[in-house]
Write a protein that holds these residues in place. Sequence first.
Motif, PDB file in Angstrom:
ATOM      1  N   VAL A 108       1.045  -1.128   0.009  1.00 52.36           N
ATOM      2  CA  VAL A 108       0.071  -0.092   0.075  1.00 52.36           C
ATOM      3  C   VAL A 108       0.910   1.120   0.080  1.00 52.36           C
ATOM      4  N   ALA A 109       0.777   1.992  -1.097  1.00 54.36           N
ATOM      5  CA  ALA A 109       1.772   3.393  -0.906  1.00 54.36           C
ATOM      6  C   ALA A 109       0.538   4.418  -0.836  1.00 54.36           C
ATOM      7  N   VAL A 110       0.693   5.415   0.367  1.00 51.22           N
ATOM      8  CA  VAL A 110      -0.006   6.461   0.559  1.00 51.22           C
ATOM      9  C   VAL A 110       0.828   7.754   0.444  1.00 51.22           C
ATOM     10  N   THR A 114       6.270   2.656  -3.125  1.00 50.23           N
ATOM     11  CA  THR A 114       6.466   1.143  -2.634  1.00 50.23           C
ATOM     12  C   THR A 114       6.725   0.070  -3.863  1.00 50.23           C
ATOM     13  N   THR A 115       7.642  -0.575  -3.572  1.00 49.47           N
ATOM     14  CA  THR A 115       8.047  -1.855  -4.466  1.00 49.47           C
ATOM     15  C   THR A 115       7.847  -2.966  -3.578  1.00 49.47           C
ATOM     16  N   THR A 116       7.190  -4.036  -4.076  1.00 48.19           N
ATOM     17  CA  THR A 116       7.251  -5.306  -3.179  1.00 48.19           C
ATOM     18  C   THR A 116       7.528  -6.412  -4.338  1.00 48.19           C
ATOM     19  N   ARG A 117       8.375  -7.284  -4.144  1.00 51.98           N
ATOM     20  CA  ARG A 117       8.688  -8.305  -4.779  1.00 51.98           C
ATOM     21  C   ARG A 117       8.263  -9.712  -4.159  1.00 51.98           C
ATOM     22  N   GLU A 118       7.124 -10.270  -4.900  1.00 50.54           N
ATOM     23  CA  GLU A 118       6.691 -11.644  -4.352  1.00 50.54           C
ATOM     24  C   GLU A 118       7.296 -12.801  -4.794  1.00 50.54           C
ATOM     25  N   ARG A 119       7.739 -13.513  -3.857  1.00 51.95           N
ATOM     26  CA  ARG A 119       8.435 -14.841  -4.551  1.00 51.95           C
ATOM     27  C   ARG A 119       7.681 -16.145  -3.816  1.00 51.95           C
ATOM     28  N   VAL A 128      -2.957  -4.673  -4.164  1.00 49.12           N
ATOM     29  CA  VAL A 128      -1.853  -3.699  -4.168  1.00 49.12           C
ATOM     30  C   VAL A 128      -2.708  -2.311  -4.431  1.00 49.12           C
ATOM     31  N   SER A 129      -2.321  -1.371  -3.339  1.00 50.31           N
ATOM     32  CA  SER A 129      -3.076  -0.075  -3.659  1.00 50.31           C
ATOM     33  C   SER A 129      -2.099   1.183  -3.576  1.00 50.31           C
ATOM     34  N   GLY A 133       0.049   8.280  -4.476  1.00 48.46           N
ATOM     35  CA  GLY A 133       1.559   7.619  -4.666  1.00 48.46           C
ATOM     36  C   GLY A 133       1.528   6.542  -5.710  1.00 48.46           C
ATOM     37  N   GLY A 134       2.718   5.746  -5.624  1.00 46.77           N
ATOM     38  CA  GLY A 134       2.956   4.890  -6.637  1.00 46.77           C
ATOM     39  C   GLY A 134       3.335   3.451  -5.998  1.00 46.77           C
ATOM     40  N   ALA A 135       2.779   2.485  -6.380  1.00 51.95           N
ATOM     41  CA  ALA A 135       2.871   1.098  -5.572  1.00 51.95           C
ATOM     42  C   ALA A 135       3.083   0.141  -6.858  1.00 51.95           C
ATOM     43  N   THR A 136       4.470  -0.916  -6.753  1.00 51.72           N
ATOM     44  CA  THR A 136       4.499  -1.684  -7.796  1.00 51.72           C
ATOM     45  C   THR A 136       4.598  -3.290  -7.069  1.00 51.72           C
TER      46      THR A 136
END
Length: 215
Positions: A108-110, A114-119, A128-129, A133-136
């Motif tokens: 969540v980017a407020v 933010t960048t989240t790498r899911e493995r 993802v929200s 802002g911006g979220a990856t």
Amino acid sequence: MRPVRVWVGLVLLALGVFGILDATDVLDSGAAVGRWWPIALVGLGLVAMAAQRRASLGPVVITLAGLVLLMGSLGWATGDVLWPTVLACAGIAVLVGLRRHHGTRTPVAVFGGTTTRERTQHLRHADVSAIFGGATLDLRQAQVDSEASIDAFALFGGVEVLVPEGWRVSVGGLPFMGGIVDKTENDGLSDDAPVLTVNGTALFGAVEVANQPKR
């Protein structure tokens, strides 16, 4: 999502009919429309949740916003009550958006990025929200057994979902003064390719699904 388009079409049709009746002096509906129009937002959120079969962040925000506006329009909430109600609704929306599914993280980017790498090796669902802002959400190292889904919500912000080549991607959702874009390559995929369904809600923002990040 077809039900969402049907609802939007019905709302626009109703507004057009009421406008014609007003213009021809057949019916004075201006006051009623001005008072009850937030019901269109409430219905839009509920229809979107029904179509997705889950209470994801975007439709929840739309529904709560419609309820708050309806309370103000009908005079059910004074200034002393309205803003605490808005804050309470915002809290509920954030809590819904922060829920976890099968161990996956929920970026969540407020007012930021933010960048989240899911493995995860067995991805089934993730959220993802991005709010102002911006979220990856980077899924290029994740694995899908057969099918998975993503709920992406962008409010005055941008969401980027990165998927590996070889996944079959289906993108849909609710753009309002925003956009939902699929930039992945779906040609030449095998019949047993894993399927990722992206349900996007873009309110004055953008949701983008791609194989590679923006340059």
